[in-house]
Scaffold this active site. Structure first.
Site, PDB file in Angstrom:
ATOM      1  N   ARG A 146      -4.028 -14.564 -13.616  1.00  0.00           N
ATOM      2  CA  ARG A 146      -5.383 -14.399 -14.147  1.00  0.00           C
ATOM      3  C   ARG A 146      -6.357 -15.150 -13.256  1.00  0.00           C
ATOM      4  O   ARG A 146      -6.010 -16.171 -12.639  1.00  0.00           O
ATOM      5  CB  ARG A 146      -5.508 -14.924 -15.578  1.00  0.00           C
ATOM      6  CG  ARG A 146      -4.748 -14.137 -16.618  1.00  0.00           C
ATOM      7  CD  ARG A 146      -5.248 -12.717 -16.805  1.00  0.00           C
ATOM      8  NE  ARG A 146      -4.499 -12.051 -17.852  1.00  0.00           N
ATOM      9  CZ  ARG A 146      -3.351 -11.405 -17.676  1.00  0.00           C
ATOM     10  NH1 ARG A 146      -2.809 -11.348 -16.464  1.00  0.00           N
ATOM     11  NH2 ARG A 146      -2.728 -10.831 -18.688  1.00  0.00           N
ATOM     12  N   GLY A 193     -12.644  -9.088 -15.258  1.00  0.00           N
ATOM     13  CA  GLY A 193     -11.716  -7.980 -15.393  1.00  0.00           C
ATOM     14  C   GLY A 193     -12.069  -6.893 -14.401  1.00  0.00           C
ATOM     15  O   GLY A 193     -12.878  -7.104 -13.489  1.00  0.00           O
ATOM     16  N   TYR A 226     -13.844 -17.657  -7.803  1.00  0.00           N
ATOM     17  CA  TYR A 226     -12.787 -17.942  -8.769  1.00  0.00           C
ATOM     18  C   TYR A 226     -11.491 -18.263  -8.028  1.00  0.00           C
ATOM     19  O   TYR A 226     -11.367 -18.044  -6.816  1.00  0.00           O
ATOM     20  CB  TYR A 226     -12.562 -16.739  -9.691  1.00  0.00           C
ATOM     21  CG  TYR A 226     -12.264 -15.437  -8.954  1.00  0.00           C
ATOM     22  CD1 TYR A 226     -11.000 -15.159  -8.454  1.00  0.00           C
ATOM     23  CD2 TYR A 226     -13.273 -14.481  -8.763  1.00  0.00           C
ATOM     24  CE1 TYR A 226     -10.737 -13.980  -7.769  1.00  0.00           C
ATOM     25  CE2 TYR A 226     -13.023 -13.300  -8.077  1.00  0.00           C
ATOM     26  CZ  TYR A 226     -11.750 -13.047  -7.589  1.00  0.00           C
ATOM     27  OH  TYR A 226     -11.496 -11.884  -6.911  1.00  0.00           O
ATOM     28  N   THR A 261     -19.506 -19.622 -16.871  1.00  0.00           N
ATOM     29  CA  THR A 261     -18.661 -20.387 -15.938  1.00  0.00           C
ATOM     30  C   THR A 261     -18.991 -20.158 -14.463  1.00  0.00           C
ATOM     31  O   THR A 261     -19.110 -21.141 -13.727  1.00  0.00           O
ATOM     32  CB  THR A 261     -17.159 -20.151 -16.224  1.00  0.00           C
ATOM     33  OG1 THR A 261     -16.895 -18.749 -16.315  1.00  0.00           O
ATOM     34  CG2 THR A 261     -16.755 -20.821 -17.526  1.00  0.00           C
ATOM     35  N   GLY A 320     -19.465 -16.309 -19.953  1.00  0.00           N
ATOM     36  CA  GLY A 320     -20.042 -15.875 -18.685  1.00  0.00           C
ATOM     37  C   GLY A 320     -20.821 -16.971 -17.981  1.00  0.00           C
ATOM     38  O   GLY A 320     -21.236 -16.811 -16.827  1.00  0.00           O
ATOM     39  N   GLU A 336      -9.002  -6.966   4.234  1.00  0.00           N
ATOM     40  CA  GLU A 336      -8.313  -8.065   3.557  1.00  0.00           C
ATOM     41  C   GLU A 336      -7.728  -9.062   4.548  1.00  0.00           C
ATOM     42  O   GLU A 336      -7.705 -10.273   4.270  1.00  0.00           O
ATOM     43  CB  GLU A 336      -7.223  -7.497   2.642  1.00  0.00           C
ATOM     44  CG  GLU A 336      -7.808  -6.856   1.384  1.00  0.00           C
ATOM     45  CD  GLU A 336      -6.848  -5.944   0.661  1.00  0.00           C
ATOM     46  OE1 GLU A 336      -7.302  -5.253  -0.274  1.00  0.00           O
ATOM     47  OE2 GLU A 336      -5.658  -5.899   1.015  1.00  0.00           O
ATOM     48  N   TYR A 363      -9.948 -17.270 -12.857  1.00  0.00           N
ATOM     49  CA  TYR A 363     -10.873 -18.134 -13.593  1.00  0.00           C
ATOM     50  C   TYR A 363     -11.934 -18.672 -12.635  1.00  0.00           C
ATOM     51  O   TYR A 363     -11.608 -19.164 -11.548  1.00  0.00           O
ATOM     52  CB  TYR A 363     -10.122 -19.298 -14.246  1.00  0.00           C
ATOM     53  CG  TYR A 363      -9.133 -18.835 -15.296  1.00  0.00           C
ATOM     54  CD1 TYR A 363      -9.572 -18.356 -16.530  1.00  0.00           C
ATOM     55  CD2 TYR A 363      -7.764 -18.847 -15.044  1.00  0.00           C
ATOM     56  CE1 TYR A 363      -8.675 -17.911 -17.490  1.00  0.00           C
ATOM     57  CE2 TYR A 363      -6.863 -18.401 -15.995  1.00  0.00           C
ATOM     58  CZ  TYR A 363      -7.325 -17.924 -17.217  1.00  0.00           C
ATOM     59  OH  TYR A 363      -6.431 -17.472 -18.160  1.00  0.00           O
ATOM     60  N   TYR A 387       0.795  -1.228   0.000  1.00  0.00           N
ATOM     61  CA  TYR A 387       0.000   0.000   0.000  1.00  0.00           C
ATOM     62  C   TYR A 387       0.832   1.285   0.000  1.00  0.00           C
ATOM     63  O   TYR A 387       0.469   2.257  -0.675  1.00  0.00           O
ATOM     64  CB  TYR A 387      -1.006  -0.033   1.154  1.00  0.00           C
ATOM     65  CG  TYR A 387      -2.211  -0.866   0.801  1.00  0.00           C
ATOM     66  CD1 TYR A 387      -3.307  -0.312   0.155  1.00  0.00           C
ATOM     67  CD2 TYR A 387      -2.235  -2.233   1.069  1.00  0.00           C
ATOM     68  CE1 TYR A 387      -4.400  -1.082  -0.197  1.00  0.00           C
ATOM     69  CE2 TYR A 387      -3.316  -3.018   0.713  1.00  0.00           C
ATOM     70  CZ  TYR A 387      -4.397  -2.440   0.077  1.00  0.00           C
ATOM     71  OH  TYR A 387      -5.473  -3.204  -0.296  1.00  0.00           O
TER      72      TYR A 387
END
Length: 366
Positions: A200, A358, A184, A263, A261, A137, A202, A95
């Site tokens: 990435r 995204g 994901y 998934t 979309g 977090e 998924y 940060y």
């Protein structure tokens, strides 16, 4: 807590941020990647080139300026970012890097208009905002079955369509955590010829006893790399994350998917059908040969899924007229697909929950 003068100064910058926000955030990313190349791996550089990530950050900064005196108002909007940070293992030490480069970008883009008072006020505001992110977090990390990335192997590959393959990823230590339907995982890719690691996300199509099924479409650097991998390839994988998840209610469920979309919605449909809920799934595709998870969806029909497949060779989307004809009163509604289709869905069904593949963006509903 921020003092009243700081709050007033930050709020006074909102009009400037609305006008110049994307210019500032584009410069911020350029500046940060030059000054701190070690953080480049956390970002999707395709989205950088398309301007999606700078736009998403500009919207967040603008919202923070508007609501700096009641930051709780923006908490729902930052939930996707919190989960993305968890999946990438973003930590408190990152940060200060973001803060220093963001303040530098504001100063360099706005020049003399960025007075010392404004920079000082934003430094204080950023400190408060960063503390909120870090605290939230940490709670997500505490709940995770593991931290960061650990080794999985590709155990099985199924060609769903000419564009989509399904991969069964198995944890090499045998320990997995159940992905809530809609969540994901992030994968970490070391791609030949690339200077940095790439990450990435998924959607988890299904959780197995020893891992997860994912079904990426072959588009973009990492997905194309993944499509070229073979059984036995080891891949670092994060714990499941994401706040676009199936609520545990008894209300009938309406799922609206466009193309890949499907998934995150497939796992929702399968879970809800097996819980005995009434589930209707609309899937828009460009052709039946390009229908991801088609066989699996047809099998769910035998278990009670009400499936409607719509073919549009041009857009692969549902029209506003088709959506208006739906019976969605009293239903939980989820949608995922091209942004243009989701805009139409939330215009017709304002309470629909949606998921971006995204960076988050603003859906135009009027």
């Amino acid at each position: 807590m921020l003092d009243q003068q700081t709050i007033e100064i930050v709020k006074s910058t909102a009009p400037v941020l609305k006008e110049h926000g994307v210019t500032i955030t584009k410069h911020f990313y350029k500046r940060m990647f030059e000054n701190n190349p070690e953080v480049r791996q956390f970002f999707n550089h395709t989205n950088q080139k398309r301007g999606r990530q700078p736009e998403a950050l500009a919207n967040t900064v603008y919202a923070a300026a508007l609501h700096i005196d009641r930051l709780e108002a923006i908490l729902p909007a930052i939930q996707p970012a919190l989960h993305k940070h968890k999946s990438l293992n973003i930590r408190a030490e990152h940060y200060p890097i973001v803060g220093a480069n963001l303040l530098g970008a504001i100063q360099e883009v706005l020049g003399e208009a960025a007075t010392p008072e404004i920079i000082d006020a934003w430094a204080k505001a950023y400190g408060v905002i960063a503390d909120i992110f870090i605290s939230l977090e940490e709670k997500l990390y505490d709940e995770a079955p593991w931290l960061g990335f650990k080794s999985f192997s590709i155990a099985e590959i199924i060609e769903e369509t000419p564009e989509v393959k399904r991969f069964r990823l198995v944890a090499n230590d045998g320990v997995v955590g159940t992905a809530v339907p809609g969540q994901y995982v992030s994968i970490q890719a070391r791609i030949p010829g690339e200077e940095i690691l790439h990450h990435r996300q998924y959607s988890v199509v299904e959780t197995t006893e020893d891992g997860y099924w994912i079904a990426p479409k072959a588009e973009g650097l990492v997905s194309n790399w993944l499509h070229n991998q073979v059984i036995g390839t080891e891949i670092p994988v994060s714990a499941p994350a994401g706040e676009f998840v199936l609520e545990q209610t008894t209300r009938p469920l309406l799922l609206i998917a466009g193309g890949i979309g499907i998934t995150p919605l497939f796992n929702m449909a399968k879970t809800a059908v097996r819980q005995g809920r009434s589930v209707t799934l609309l899937h828009a595709v460009r052709s039946m040969s390009l229908r991801p998870l088609g066989d699996e969806l047809d099998e769910l029909v035998n278990e009670g899924l009400q499936l409607r497949t719509h073919v549009d060779e041009v857009s692969g989307c549902l029209s506003e007229k088709q959506l208006e004809e739906l019976d969605f009163e009293g239903h939980d509604v989820y949608t995922c697909g091209p942004n243009a289709m989701m805009e139409t869905v939330v215009r017709v069904i304002p309470n629909a929950r949606y998921e971006f593949f995204g960076p988050s963006a603003n859906l135009v509903q009027a």
